[in-house]
Design a protein around this motif. Structure first.
Motif, PDB file in Angstrom:
ATOM      1  N   VAL A  53      -5.530  13.041   1.524  1.00 42.58           N
ATOM      2  CA  VAL A  53      -4.532  12.281   2.283  1.00 42.58           C
ATOM      3  C   VAL A  53      -3.795  13.274   3.169  1.00 42.58           C
ATOM      4  N   SER A  54      -3.638  12.924   4.436  1.00 41.25           N
ATOM      5  CA  SER A  54      -2.999  13.846   5.381  1.00 41.25           C
ATOM      6  C   SER A  54      -1.510  14.003   5.079  1.00 41.25           C
ATOM      7  N   PRO A  55      -1.012  15.221   5.204  1.00 43.77           N
ATOM      8  CA  PRO A  55       0.437  15.418   5.054  1.00 43.77           C
ATOM      9  C   PRO A  55       1.215  14.623   6.097  1.00 43.77           C
ATOM     10  N   ALA A  56       0.584  14.329   7.236  1.00 41.88           N
ATOM     11  CA  ALA A  56       1.257  13.500   8.235  1.00 41.88           C
ATOM     12  C   ALA A  56       1.538  12.112   7.668  1.00 41.88           C
ATOM     13  N   VAL A  57       0.778  11.709   6.627  1.00 41.96           N
ATOM     14  CA  VAL A  57       1.003  10.427   5.967  1.00 41.96           C
ATOM     15  C   VAL A  57       1.964  10.576   4.779  1.00 41.96           C
ATOM     16  N   PHE A  58       1.707  11.586   3.915  1.00 43.61           N
ATOM     17  CA  PHE A  58       2.498  11.594   2.678  1.00 43.61           C
ATOM     18  C   PHE A  58       3.834  12.333   2.799  1.00 43.61           C
ATOM     19  N   ILE A  59       3.965  13.240   3.756  1.00 46.36           N
ATOM     20  CA  ILE A  59       5.277  13.906   3.911  1.00 46.36           C
ATOM     21  C   ILE A  59       6.359  12.886   4.306  1.00 46.36           C
ATOM     22  N   PRO A  60       6.102  12.003   5.289  1.00 41.85           N
ATOM     23  CA  PRO A  60       7.132  10.994   5.607  1.00 41.85           C
ATOM     24  C   PRO A  60       7.463  10.089   4.417  1.00 41.85           C
ATOM     25  N   ILE A  61       6.489   9.804   3.555  1.00 38.87           N
ATOM     26  CA  ILE A  61       6.766   8.995   2.367  1.00 38.87           C
ATOM     27  C   ILE A  61       7.676   9.783   1.421  1.00 38.87           C
ATOM     28  N   ALA A  62       7.321  11.040   1.201  1.00 43.10           N
ATOM     29  CA  ALA A  62       8.143  11.889   0.335  1.00 43.10           C
ATOM     30  C   ALA A  62       9.557  12.018   0.896  1.00 43.10           C
ATOM     31  N   GLU A  63       9.628  12.014   2.196  1.00 38.98           N
ATOM     32  CA  GLU A  63      10.903  12.130   2.897  1.00 38.98           C
ATOM     33  C   GLU A  63      11.812  10.927   2.616  1.00 38.98           C
ATOM     34  N   THR A  64      11.245   9.727   2.701  1.00 36.50           N
ATOM     35  CA  THR A  64      12.099   8.547   2.525  1.00 36.50           C
ATOM     36  C   THR A  64      12.414   8.266   1.055  1.00 36.50           C
ATOM     37  N   CYS A  65      11.557   8.703   0.126  1.00 40.47           N
ATOM     38  CA  CYS A  65      11.861   8.407  -1.274  1.00 40.47           C
ATOM     39  C   CYS A  65      12.571   9.561  -1.965  1.00 40.47           C
ATOM     40  N   GLY A  66      12.872  10.616  -1.210  1.00 41.56           N
ATOM     41  CA  GLY A  66      13.662  11.709  -1.774  1.00 41.56           C
ATOM     42  C   GLY A  66      12.843  12.758  -2.509  1.00 41.56           C
TER      43      GLY A  66
ATOM     44  N   GLU B 282       0.825  -1.200   0.000  1.00 43.78           N
ATOM     45  CA  GLU B 282       0.000   0.000   0.000  1.00 43.78           C
ATOM     46  C   GLU B 282       0.867   1.261   0.000  1.00 43.78           C
ATOM     47  N   ARG B 283       1.924   1.205   0.800  1.00 46.32           N
ATOM     48  CA  ARG B 283       2.807   2.345   0.869  1.00 46.32           C
ATOM     49  C   ARG B 283       3.507   2.583  -0.469  1.00 46.32           C
ATOM     50  N   ARG B 284       3.891   1.475  -1.101  1.00 49.83           N
ATOM     51  CA  ARG B 284       4.551   1.579  -2.406  1.00 49.83           C
ATOM     52  C   ARG B 284       3.608   2.234  -3.420  1.00 49.83           C
ATOM     53  N   GLN B 285       2.343   1.808  -3.357  1.00 52.07           N
ATOM     54  CA  GLN B 285       1.338   2.369  -4.251  1.00 52.07           C
ATOM     55  C   GLN B 285       1.166   3.867  -4.007  1.00 52.07           C
ATOM     56  N   LEU B 286       1.098   4.224  -2.729  1.00 49.67           N
ATOM     57  CA  LEU B 286       0.934   5.627  -2.351  1.00 49.67           C
ATOM     58  C   LEU B 286       2.131   6.442  -2.825  1.00 49.67           C
ATOM     59  N   GLU B 287       3.298   5.839  -2.704  1.00 54.33           N
ATOM     60  CA  GLU B 287       4.511   6.532  -3.133  1.00 54.33           C
ATOM     61  C   GLU B 287       4.468   6.808  -4.633  1.00 54.33           C
ATOM     62  N   SER B 288       4.028   5.820  -5.398  1.00 54.16           N
ATOM     63  CA  SER B 288       4.017   6.044  -6.845  1.00 54.16           C
ATOM     64  C   SER B 288       2.904   7.017  -7.237  1.00 54.16           C
TER      65      SER B 288
END
Ligand code: C2E
Ligand code: CA
Ligand code: CA
Ligand code: CA
Length: 364
Positions: A165-178, A116-122
């Protein structure tokens, strides 16, 4: 040298039950062949985590090492070595995202949540590339005059299927994938250009750890101020204590370089970090933002009231502006006024909103 010492300690902790080998980077593999039951494996995991509770000493210098363990059991979790390793790696990843220093056994849920996280990241990559991310702005209000004195830019993502989608969810994803670095650049440029049209208010922008670590950050901020024409004194960068803790780069030097551009620096989420007071001494912050976890319980928890009272007093004596976040009731605002807190931000005053509505609110 550190890895060597770590390997030795790991081998000892695995207690001869397993074979420990360097797996690449800072990863090690432990293979346990003669004790297949879960309880026994759990025991070994505990021993390994405990073994690193004590710092590793090399040439008189002490290093703290965090350990995250992921476990896959044959034959249940995989039919081949490859599959077992892949699943152990997923469990490891889960341990890390839960805060390190622990262990997890692989499960289908872990696999699903990673998928799910991978999907959200893409999806996030796509949304950013397509220009689908938005910025909303939340007013900061002067407690005495009730006037809007600033706005905080907050990122918003309306996902085509999931909705907001909350930034509390997607900011950490953006953080780890650069992705956070280009995203942060877009954000800063957009927000500065927007704020240049709103004279009289400061613009607060959240800085993420990866942006802050990026050696070019201070220079980029300078360039953005120049290209957008926003007066540097109107930009307020919000950073959190954890970012100062990371000594792999020179956080204080970055802060000095930013100050040299004339921007203001705010400490965000004050009170939720480690050693706040030390940081206030070592760097002249312009503002302290009292975390909403204290503000939210002001009426019910006398300790929270005492903490907010002392932080406001501390800020005043250090010449820093104090802002309370998460103000949701009239009573909370009255308390802050009594304690002479400078600014307030929260749903009671105004929600984050799109630039058009904020322009109307500002009457410009
Ligand atoms: P933060 O910096 O502490 O931002 C304040 C958060 O509190 C925002 O949540 C805001 O909508 C929410 N808030 C404001 N007033 C109230 C209130 O009265 N009650 C409650 N319960 N909440 C209130 P949001 O927008 O969901 O952002 C969450 C976090 O995500 C932010 O926390 C910030 O750490 C991060 N974030 C948001 N936008 C950005 C961004 O553009 N860049 C970076 N690096 N981080 C961002
Ligand atoms: Ca903030
Ligand atoms: Ca905050
Ligand atoms: Ca917060």
């Amino acid at each position: 040298r550190i890895l060597q010492t770590v390997a030795e300690r790991l081998r000892k902790a695995a207690g001869g039950t397993g074979l420990a080998a360097r797996f690449g980077g800072d990863e090690f593999a432990v293979l346990i062949t003669h004790r297949p039951d879960r309880e026994a494996v759990e025991l070994v995991c505990r021993q390994i985590v405990e073994a690193f509770a004590e710092r590793v000493e090399i040439d008189g210098r002490a290093f703290s090492v965090t350990v995250s363990v992921g476990v896959a059991l044959a034959p249940w979790d995989g039919g081949s070595v490859d599959e077992l390793l892949r699943h152990a790696d997923m469990a490891l990843y889960q341990t890390k995202s839960e805060g390190r220093n622990g262990f997890r056994f692989y499960s289908r849920e872990i696999s699903a949540s990673i998928e799910e996280r991978r999907q959200l990241e893409s999806d996030l990559h796509e949304a950013f590339a397509a220009g689908c991310l938005e910025l909303h702005y939340q007013p900061l209000v002067d407690v005495d005059s009730n006037a809007i004195v600033g706005v905080e830019a907050l990122m918003r993502w309306n996902h085509p299927e999931r909705g907001w989608v909350s930034p509390a969810v997607f900011i950490p994803i953006a953080e780890t994938c650069g992705l956070i670095v280009p995203m942060g650049k877009w954000l800063l440029e957009t927000a500065c250009a927007q704020a240049a049209l709103w004279p009289g208010v400061t613009l607060a922008v959240n800085v993420s750890p990866a942006q802050f670590r990026d050696g070019d950050f201070a220079r980029f901020v300078g360039e953005t101020l120049e290209s957008t024409g926003l007066a540097p004194s109107r930009l307020e960068l919000e950073i959190t204590e954890g970012m100062l803790l990371d000594e792999s780069h020179k956080p204080l030097e970055t802060l000095q370089a930013l100050k040299a551009h004339g921007v203001r620096i705010a400490m965000d989420d004050f009170g939720t970090g480690y050693s706040s007071l030390g940081y206030l001494r070592s760097f002249p912050f312009d503002k302290i933002k009292i975390d909403r976890s204290f503000v939210g319980i002001l009426e019910t928890d006398p300790n929270a009231a005492a903490i907010v009272r002392s932080v406001v007093a501390l800020g005043r004596s250090l010449g820093m502006v104090t802002t309370a976040e998460g103000v949701e009731t009239r009573e909370q605002l009255a308390f802050l006024a009594d304690e002479r807190c400078d600014q307030a931000q929260g749903y009671y005053l105004a929600r984050p909103q799109d630039p058009l509505r904020l322009t109307a609110l500002l009457g410009t």
